[in-house]
Design a protein around this motif. Structure first.
Motif, PDB file in Angstrom:
ATOM      1  N   SER A 184      21.353  84.710 -22.211  1.00  0.00           N
ATOM      2  CA  SER A 184      19.993  84.379 -22.655  1.00  0.00           C
ATOM      3  C   SER A 184      19.494  83.098 -22.011  1.00  0.00           C
ATOM      4  O   SER A 184      18.328  82.970 -21.681  1.00  0.00           O
ATOM      5  N   ALA A 185      20.392  82.101 -21.835  1.00  0.00           N
ATOM      6  CA  ALA A 185      19.985  80.816 -21.264  1.00  0.00           C
ATOM      7  C   ALA A 185      21.207  80.105 -20.703  1.00  0.00           C
ATOM      8  O   ALA A 185      22.240  80.047 -21.371  1.00  0.00           O
ATOM      9  N   PRO A 186      21.109  79.557 -19.501  1.00  0.00           N
ATOM     10  CA  PRO A 186      22.251  78.836 -18.920  1.00  0.00           C
ATOM     11  C   PRO A 186      22.756  77.711 -19.799  1.00  0.00           C
ATOM     12  O   PRO A 186      23.942  77.418 -19.811  1.00  0.00           O
ATOM     13  N   ALA A 187      21.844  77.085 -20.541  1.00  0.00           N
ATOM     14  CA  ALA A 187      22.245  75.955 -21.371  1.00  0.00           C
ATOM     15  C   ALA A 187      23.164  76.375 -22.513  1.00  0.00           C
ATOM     16  O   ALA A 187      23.811  75.541 -23.129  1.00  0.00           O
ATOM     17  N   LEU A 188      23.238  77.683 -22.797  1.00  0.00           N
ATOM     18  CA  LEU A 188      24.065  78.170 -23.896  1.00  0.00           C
ATOM     19  C   LEU A 188      25.386  78.754 -23.405  1.00  0.00           C
ATOM     20  O   LEU A 188      26.071  79.443 -24.141  1.00  0.00           O
ATOM     21  N   ARG A 189      25.738  78.464 -22.163  1.00  0.00           N
ATOM     22  CA  ARG A 189      26.954  79.039 -21.594  1.00  0.00           C
ATOM     23  C   ARG A 189      28.208  78.600 -22.323  1.00  0.00           C
ATOM     24  O   ARG A 189      29.216  79.282 -22.301  1.00  0.00           O
ATOM     25  N   GLY A 190      28.160  77.444 -22.941  1.00  0.00           N
ATOM     26  CA  GLY A 190      29.391  76.904 -23.514  1.00  0.00           C
ATOM     27  C   GLY A 190      30.211  76.246 -22.423  1.00  0.00           C
ATOM     28  O   GLY A 190      29.720  75.964 -21.331  1.00  0.00           O
ATOM     29  N   ASN A 191      31.469  75.984 -22.698  1.00  0.00           N
ATOM     30  CA  ASN A 191      32.326  75.351 -21.704  1.00  0.00           C
ATOM     31  C   ASN A 191      32.400  76.213 -20.454  1.00  0.00           C
ATOM     32  O   ASN A 191      32.677  77.413 -20.527  1.00  0.00           O
ATOM     33  N   SER A 192      32.157  75.611 -19.302  1.00  0.00           N
ATOM     34  CA  SER A 192      32.174  76.377 -18.056  1.00  0.00           C
ATOM     35  C   SER A 192      32.421  75.441 -16.892  1.00  0.00           C
ATOM     36  O   SER A 192      32.374  74.214 -17.028  1.00  0.00           O
ATOM     37  N   THR A 193      32.686  76.025 -15.737  1.00  0.00           N
ATOM     38  CA  THR A 193      32.882  75.260 -14.511  1.00  0.00           C
ATOM     39  C   THR A 193      31.834  75.682 -13.489  1.00  0.00           C
ATOM     40  O   THR A 193      31.705  76.860 -13.189  1.00  0.00           O
ATOM     41  N   ARG A 194      31.103  74.724 -12.990  1.00  0.00           N
ATOM     42  CA  ARG A 194      30.114  74.976 -11.943  1.00  0.00           C
ATOM     43  C   ARG A 194      30.748  74.610 -10.596  1.00  0.00           C
ATOM     44  O   ARG A 194      31.463  73.624 -10.469  1.00  0.00           O
ATOM     45  N   TYR A 195      30.472  75.425  -9.600  1.00  0.00           N
ATOM     46  CA  TYR A 195      30.981  75.145  -8.260  1.00  0.00           C
ATOM     47  C   TYR A 195      29.821  74.691  -7.381  1.00  0.00           C
ATOM     48  O   TYR A 195      28.743  75.289  -7.389  1.00  0.00           O
ATOM     49  N   ILE A 196      30.053  73.627  -6.644  1.00  0.00           N
ATOM     50  CA  ILE A 196      29.021  73.059  -5.785  1.00  0.00           C
ATOM     51  C   ILE A 196      29.411  73.272  -4.323  1.00  0.00           C
ATOM     52  O   ILE A 196      30.513  72.895  -3.898  1.00  0.00           O
ATOM     53  N   LYS A 197      28.516  73.882  -3.574  1.00  0.00           N
ATOM     54  CA  LYS A 197      28.712  74.080  -2.142  1.00  0.00           C
ATOM     55  C   LYS A 197      27.577  73.369  -1.419  1.00  0.00           C
ATOM     56  O   LYS A 197      26.409  73.724  -1.587  1.00  0.00           O
ATOM     57  N   LEU A 198      27.915  72.358  -0.638  1.00  0.00           N
ATOM     58  CA  LEU A 198      26.909  71.585   0.056  1.00  0.00           C
ATOM     59  C   LEU A 198      26.495  72.265   1.361  1.00  0.00           C
ATOM     60  O   LEU A 198      27.206  73.133   1.882  1.00  0.00           O
ATOM     61  N   ASP A 199      25.349  71.878   1.863  1.00  0.00           N
ATOM     62  CA  ASP A 199      24.852  72.450   3.119  1.00  0.00           C
ATOM     63  C   ASP A 199      25.867  72.194   4.237  1.00  0.00           C
ATOM     64  O   ASP A 199      26.463  71.120   4.325  1.00  0.00           O
ATOM     65  N   ASN A 200      26.029  73.211   5.093  1.00  0.00           N
ATOM     66  CA  ASN A 200      26.908  73.099   6.270  1.00  0.00           C
ATOM     67  C   ASN A 200      28.344  72.769   5.904  1.00  0.00           C
ATOM     68  O   ASN A 200      29.052  72.087   6.647  1.00  0.00           O
ATOM     69  N   SER A 201      28.790  73.235   4.745  1.00  0.00           N
ATOM     70  CA  SER A 201      30.164  72.985   4.317  1.00  0.00           C
ATOM     71  C   SER A 201      30.703  74.212   3.597  1.00  0.00           C
ATOM     72  O   SER A 201      30.002  74.832   2.793  1.00  0.00           O
ATOM     73  N   ASN A 202      31.938  74.575   3.904  1.00  0.00           N
ATOM     74  CA  ASN A 202      32.576  75.712   3.244  1.00  0.00           C
ATOM     75  C   ASN A 202      33.364  75.285   2.008  1.00  0.00           C
ATOM     76  O   ASN A 202      33.794  76.117   1.227  1.00  0.00           O
ATOM     77  N   GLU A 203      33.556  73.977   1.853  1.00  0.00           N
ATOM     78  CA  GLU A 203      34.330  73.463   0.725  1.00  0.00           C
ATOM     79  C   GLU A 203      33.501  73.493  -0.553  1.00  0.00           C
ATOM     80  O   GLU A 203      32.308  73.212  -0.539  1.00  0.00           O
ATOM     81  N   LYS A 204      34.144  73.862  -1.653  1.00  0.00           N
ATOM     82  CA  LYS A 204      33.467  73.893  -2.945  1.00  0.00           C
ATOM     83  C   LYS A 204      34.052  72.825  -3.863  1.00  0.00           C
ATOM     84  O   LYS A 204      35.260  72.628  -3.920  1.00  0.00           O
ATOM     85  N   ILE A 205      33.151  72.170  -4.568  1.00  0.00           N
ATOM     86  CA  ILE A 205      33.536  71.155  -5.532  1.00  0.00           C
ATOM     87  C   ILE A 205      33.415  71.764  -6.926  1.00  0.00           C
ATOM     88  O   ILE A 205      32.410  72.407  -7.252  1.00  0.00           O
TER      89      ILE A 205
END
Length: 415
Positions: A184-205
């Motif tokens: 229903s809403a991303p803010a209600l996901r509960g505990n979760s892990t977000r992955y960050i992929k920066l421009d021109n990079s294959n590594e995920k944070i």
């Protein structure tokens, strides 16, 4: 008997490699049919072998890549299904991992990540008499059939599940409720892990985000931090004017939140030591994220005084209250020298914040020539007056604008 209905008349002629004569619907002979069936069986056996070799460990959630017809909500097991079938199905329906501020664009679902094994997929397949690849398309239903899926989850939650034990019922109810809320809403996901992929990079944070509560908005990742991080790794004009790889002065980030900008700065192999700060209720998770990304963390949660480290492969994490910045200076023995680089990412979302930021900058920024404060502020319509107030107050400190830019971006929170 020429008028007898021939079911084969509904099918197009099958073309077998090496035949030069095209057959009509009515003339499809037994030899061609046998060859076609053998080819089909052989193909299915090869696919089965691949699955047994572990190909299901990483599967594609996009239904367009499957030869089978993708699943619909009507294919999902009914509430009276066995516990292990309901549980495995709900795990497949969990929200996909988030990369940056949208569903992961590679559409890959690793069964290990959601607590499943290939055997679980086979069990659902046997129970529902559907191909295993069709079962795997359950992962796409939260997007392709969100309304129907909500109705299905409601039916699960409303069902007495009397064939299950009390503990099993609680597990099913909790997971179904979580999926419905998270969809229903991303803010209600509960505990979760977000992955960050920066421009021109294959590594995920990886950034762990506890369930969102009103008093802990610092525990989620905001869009401005991603924009600033991309600017840092690309060495854009926004950052090249203040991020000097040859300087060794510490960089102080205020309101670091989940730690993205601090992590990126620490990974840039500069000579700067990074000090990452936020409120006391935020810094535990901040430190956890730094360690999660394999960076050494010097965590200072007490009121003890400390000396700022010179280590560039370590991040110092401690609390700093914008309403009392002098307390931080006293603890860090920095009352005299202060800091030459301050960073704020998305710092204002209430009418009090511009005043707190102004006072914090005044208290912490060094008067040494070349000292800089870096702002990355989200341009949200509902906070235009707050943003204008920030610029007016900062200008009143006598600071001069040295570099500015506007970058289009977004996050997944309506703020």
């Amino acid at each position: 008997m020429s008028d007898v209905f021939d079911p084969l008349s509904f099918f197009d002629p099958v073309s077998i490699e090496g035949e030069s004569t095209e057959k009509t619907e009515a003339s499809l002979d037994k030899q061609t049919l046998n060859e076609t069936v053998l080819m089909s069986v052989e193909k299915e056996e090869k696919e089965k072998e691949k699955k047994e070799e572990g190909d299901l460990q990483a599967v594609v959630a996009d239904p367009d890549v499957f030869e089978e017809i993708p699943a619909t909500v009507l294919d999902l097991p009914l509430p009276y299904a066995p516990f292990h079938i309901l549980l495995s199905t709900l795990k497949l329906l969990q929200p996909a991992k988030t990369t940056n501020f949208s569903r992961d664009t590679d559409n890959l679902v690793c069964l290990d990540d959601i607590g499943l094994q290939p055997e679980n997929i086979k069990q659902i397949s046997n129970y529902l008499s559907l191909p295993e690849t069709t079962i795997l398309t359950f992962t796409a239903l939260p997007v392709t059939a969100s309304t129907d899926l909500t109705a299905y989850l409601t039916r699960i939650i409303a069902h007495p599940l009397s064939h299950l034990s009390e503990e099993e019922r609680d597990v099913i109810y909790d997971l179904a409720s979580y999926i419905m809320s998270a969809n229903s809403a991303p803010a209600l996901r509960g505990n979760s892990t977000r992955y960050i992929k920066l421009d021109n990079s294959n590594e995920k944070i990886a950034l762990y985000e506890p369930a969102l509560t009103e008093d802990k908005v610092g525990n989620i990742t905001w869009g401005a931090s991603l924009v600033l991080s991309n600017a840092i790794v690309s060495n854009s004009s926004i950052t090249s004017s203040w991020l000097d790889y040859n300087e060794s002065s510490p960089i102080l980030e205020l309101g670091a939140g989940t730690g993205l900008v601090s992590i990126i700065l620490a990974n840039q192999n500069t000579k700067h030591h990074i000090i990452s700060t936020d409120l006391p209720e935020i810094i535990d998770n901040l430190a956890q994220n730094i360690k999660l990304n394999n960076i050494e963390c010097n965590f200072l949660s007490s009121e003890e005084k400390f000396t700022i480290s010179q280590k560039t492969d370590e991040i110092t994490v401690t609390y700093l209250d914008w309403t009392n910045p002098s307390e931080f200076l006293e603890r860090s023995y920095s009352t005299e020298t202060k800091f030459e680089i301050l960073i704020f990412s998305d710092p204002v979302y209430s009418h009090q914040h511009p005043f707190w930021v102004r006072d914090t900058v005044k208290a912490l920024l060094s008067t040494k020539k070349g000292s800089k404060v870096v702002f990355m502020v989200g341009r949200r319509e509902r906070f235009e007056d707050v943003r204008d107030s920030l610029w007016n107050l900062i200008s009143g400190l006598g600071l001069i604008l040295s570099e500015a830019d506007t970058i289009d971006s977004f996050d997944d929170y309506d703020r």
